[in-house]
Design an enzyme around this catalytic site. Structure first.
Site, PDB file in Angstrom:
ATOM      1  N   GLY A   1       9.436 -26.593  13.175  1.00 15.21           N
ATOM      2  CA  GLY A   1      10.012 -25.298  13.536  1.00 15.21           C
ATOM      3  C   GLY A   1       9.178 -24.609  14.602  1.00 15.21           C
ATOM      4  O   GLY A   1       8.852 -23.431  14.503  1.00 15.21           O
TER       5      GLY A   1
ATOM      6  N   GLY B   1      10.588 -21.304  17.166  1.00 13.77           N
ATOM      7  CA  GLY B   1      11.008 -19.993  16.667  1.00 13.77           C
ATOM      8  C   GLY B   1      10.044 -18.887  17.052  1.00 13.77           C
ATOM      9  O   GLY B   1       9.129 -19.084  17.874  1.00 13.77           O
ATOM     10  N   GLN B   2      10.234 -17.720  16.447  1.00 12.66           N
ATOM     11  CA  GLN B   2       9.427 -16.544  16.820  1.00 12.66           C
ATOM     12  C   GLN B   2       7.937 -16.810  16.641  1.00 12.66           C
ATOM     13  O   GLN B   2       7.133 -16.532  17.522  1.00 12.66           O
ATOM     14  CB  GLN B   2       9.835 -15.313  15.987  1.00 12.66           C
ATOM     15  CG  GLN B   2       9.119 -14.044  16.441  1.00 12.66           C
ATOM     16  CD  GLN B   2       9.121 -12.927  15.406  1.00 12.66           C
ATOM     17  OE1 GLN B   2       9.526 -13.121  14.261  1.00 12.66           O
ATOM     18  NE2 GLN B   2       8.663 -11.747  15.794  1.00 12.66           N
TER      19      GLN B   2
ATOM     20  N   ILE C   1      14.353 -28.610  16.823  1.00 16.51           N
ATOM     21  CA  ILE C   1      15.683 -29.058  16.420  1.00 16.51           C
ATOM     22  C   ILE C   1      16.756 -28.651  17.417  1.00 16.51           C
ATOM     23  O   ILE C   1      17.678 -29.408  17.669  1.00 16.51           O
ATOM     24  CB  ILE C   1      16.031 -28.601  14.977  1.00 16.51           C
ATOM     25  CG1 ILE C   1      17.399 -29.135  14.558  1.00 16.51           C
ATOM     26  CG2 ILE C   1      15.980 -27.085  14.814  1.00 16.51           C
ATOM     27  CD1 ILE C   1      17.689 -29.034  13.092  1.00 16.51           C
TER      28      ILE C   1
ATOM     29  N   ASP D   1      14.633 -32.512  12.104  1.00 18.85           N
ATOM     30  CA  ASP D   1      15.433 -31.641  11.245  1.00 18.85           C
ATOM     31  C   ASP D   1      14.638 -31.538   9.947  1.00 18.85           C
ATOM     32  O   ASP D   1      14.483 -32.525   9.228  1.00 18.85           O
ATOM     33  CB  ASP D   1      16.809 -32.287  11.011  1.00 18.85           C
ATOM     34  CG  ASP D   1      17.627 -31.521   9.984  1.00 18.85           C
ATOM     35  OD1 ASP D   1      17.082 -30.603   9.322  1.00 18.85           O
ATOM     36  OD2 ASP D   1      18.814 -31.874   9.829  1.00 18.85           O
TER      37      ASP D   1
ATOM     38  N   TYR E   1      16.271 -14.662   0.612  1.00 20.55           N
ATOM     39  CA  TYR E   1      15.045 -14.927   1.377  1.00 20.55           C
ATOM     40  C   TYR E   1      13.825 -14.775   0.466  1.00 20.55           C
ATOM     41  O   TYR E   1      12.946 -15.645   0.407  1.00 20.55           O
ATOM     42  CB  TYR E   1      14.982 -13.935   2.545  1.00 20.55           C
ATOM     43  CG  TYR E   1      13.776 -14.040   3.439  1.00 20.55           C
ATOM     44  CD1 TYR E   1      13.602 -15.113   4.300  1.00 20.55           C
ATOM     45  CD2 TYR E   1      12.824 -13.020   3.460  1.00 20.55           C
ATOM     46  CE1 TYR E   1      12.501 -15.174   5.144  1.00 20.55           C
ATOM     47  CE2 TYR E   1      11.726 -13.073   4.308  1.00 20.55           C
ATOM     48  CZ  TYR E   1      11.572 -14.159   5.144  1.00 20.55           C
ATOM     49  OH  TYR E   1      10.487 -14.216   5.988  1.00 20.55           O
TER      50      TYR E   1
ATOM     51  N   LYS F   1      10.979 -17.394  -0.978  1.00 17.87           N
ATOM     52  CA  LYS F   1       9.549 -17.191  -0.715  1.00 17.87           C
ATOM     53  C   LYS F   1       8.732 -17.262  -2.018  1.00 17.87           C
ATOM     54  O   LYS F   1       7.660 -17.872  -2.043  1.00 17.87           O
ATOM     55  CB  LYS F   1       9.308 -15.864   0.008  1.00 17.87           C
ATOM     56  CG  LYS F   1       9.807 -15.851   1.447  1.00 17.87           C
ATOM     57  CD  LYS F   1       9.140 -16.935   2.279  1.00 17.87           C
ATOM     58  CE  LYS F   1       9.579 -16.941   3.721  1.00 17.87           C
ATOM     59  NZ  LYS F   1       9.129 -18.152   4.455  1.00 17.87           N
TER      60      LYS F   1
HETATM   61  N1  SER Z   1      10.560 -10.576   9.249  1.00 15.54           N
HETATM   62  C1  SER Z   1      11.139 -11.037   8.016  1.00 15.54           C
HETATM   63  C2  SER Z   1      12.518 -10.500   7.858  1.00 15.54           C
HETATM   64  O1  SER Z   1      12.711  -9.361   8.208  1.00 15.54           O
HETATM   65  C3  SER Z   1      10.302 -10.632   6.858  1.00 15.54           C
HETATM   66  O2  SER Z   1       9.335 -11.565   6.598  1.00 15.54           O
HETATM   67  O3  SER Z   1      13.345 -11.165   7.333  1.00 15.54           O
END
Ligand code: SER
Length: 318
Positions: free
Chosen positions: A8, A11-12, A35, A53, A142, A146
């Site tokens: 990954g 990404g950011q 990916i 992937d 999310y 985590k």
């Molecule tokens: N930056 C993430 C979000 O806002 C939080 O870990 O989903």
């Protein structure tokens, strides 16, 4: 010499982490897994890359064997607001990528770094300050991934001896690759709008505090934790880290001090607002400070000055 695989890496966080790690360990010792586009400028020229992937365990294993990897940075995530729109995707990608990295690490003897998040907490958590070890009953998919990820990573350490380490990242503010679908994305977008000379419409209510952090501090955290003496780590998955506890008006005022014409209004997005309210206001990062010397460098003013300068340069203003 360490050999690292970033899964990954476009990404950011991944796009900046790859530059940071290549600067420390050497370009050929950091393999960037990708990916799909968009790819950061120079992505394929800057060092070794491999198409991965993360939900495909074999692809991770093949890359680890081929490049003799000894540490995997798993930067794959579906952020909070997107995961609420598509919870199955959030679970399958978040947990799939992590479980695959852990299994490959167990079989092939790698360390694993995985970001956890302020999203690993929920409305029952003491919000200010949020202790290192406390109630973790998040109300988002999310957050569920985590917490499960933290537990799974600790399990792989205690059961199999895999060197797993992680931090609970605050919302990250950065200027290379924009985040997508996160609740804290507003704190990045506000800078892009300000530098573009546009008005910003804030989706989060005034007075809603969350932990935020500038990307250089977040990258330092990952590197320092992975370099820390394991004998000193009482915790592993995951460490609270913190830099700034902010609400939207504080960001607005800080930007306005440097760009006086900047305007912001509010149009609250209910899904994001509900998520924001379920997260802590301020994490207590004492354990990270004591166990591996965590200490952030950027406060609101320093971050704002740097963000505006970098975004203006990108725009070609100076
Ligand atoms: N930056 C993430 C979000 O806002 C939080 O870990 O989903």
């Amino acid at each position: 010499m360490k050999k690292i695989l970033i899964v990954g890496s476009t990404g950011q966080i991944g796009s900046e982490l790859s530059k940071k790690l290549r600067g420390i360990y050497g370009r050929d010792n950091v393999v960037c897994g990708y990916i799909a586009p968009p790819y950061p400028d120079g992505f394929f020229e800057d060092g070794p890359t491999v198409e991965i992937d993360a939900t495909n365990r074999q692809q991770i294993a093949d890359a680890v064997k081929k490049h003799k990897i000894d540490a995997i940075y798993n930067m794959v995530a579906i952020l909070s607001a997107t995961a609420e729109k598509n919870p199955m995707l959030g679970w399958n990608v978040g947990m799939g990528a992590l479980l695959n990295c852990l299994e490959v690490a167990r079989e092939l003897g790698c360390a694993v770094f995985t970001p956890s998040s302020i999203g690993a907490f929920g409305p029952g958590t003491p919000p200010n300050p949020t202790p290192q070890d406390t109630i973790q009953r998040p109300t988002t998919m999310y957050g569920v991934t985590k917490v499960a990820g933290e537990l799974l990573s600790d399990y792989y350490f205690s059961r199999w001896g895999v060197d797993t380490r992680s931090v609970r990242f605050p919302g990250l503010i950065s200027n290379l690759t924009q985040p997508g679908g996160g609740t804290t994305d507003y704190a990045v977008e506000i800078y892009y709008k300000a530098v573009a000379g546009e008005k910003f419409v804030c989706p989060i209510k005034q007075g809603t505090y969350m932990d935020l952090m500038y990307m250089p501090d977040a990258l330092d955290a990952a590197v320092h934790l992975m370099e820390a003496d394991p004998a000193k780590l009482k915790h592993r998955n995951s460490f609270n880290i913190a830099a700034m506890s902010l609400e939207p008006d504080m960001l607005y005022q800080a930007i306005k001090r440097q760009i006086p014409t900047f305007e912001m209004t509010y149009e609250v997005e209910p899904v994001k607002q509900a998520i924001a309210e379920s997260w802590p206001d301020r994490l207590d990062d004492t354990c990270a400070r004591d166990e591996w010397g965590w200490s952030p460098k950027f406060d609101l003013e320093a971050m704002t000055t740097d963000m505006i300068e970098v975004l203006r340069k990108k725009k070609g203003e100076r």
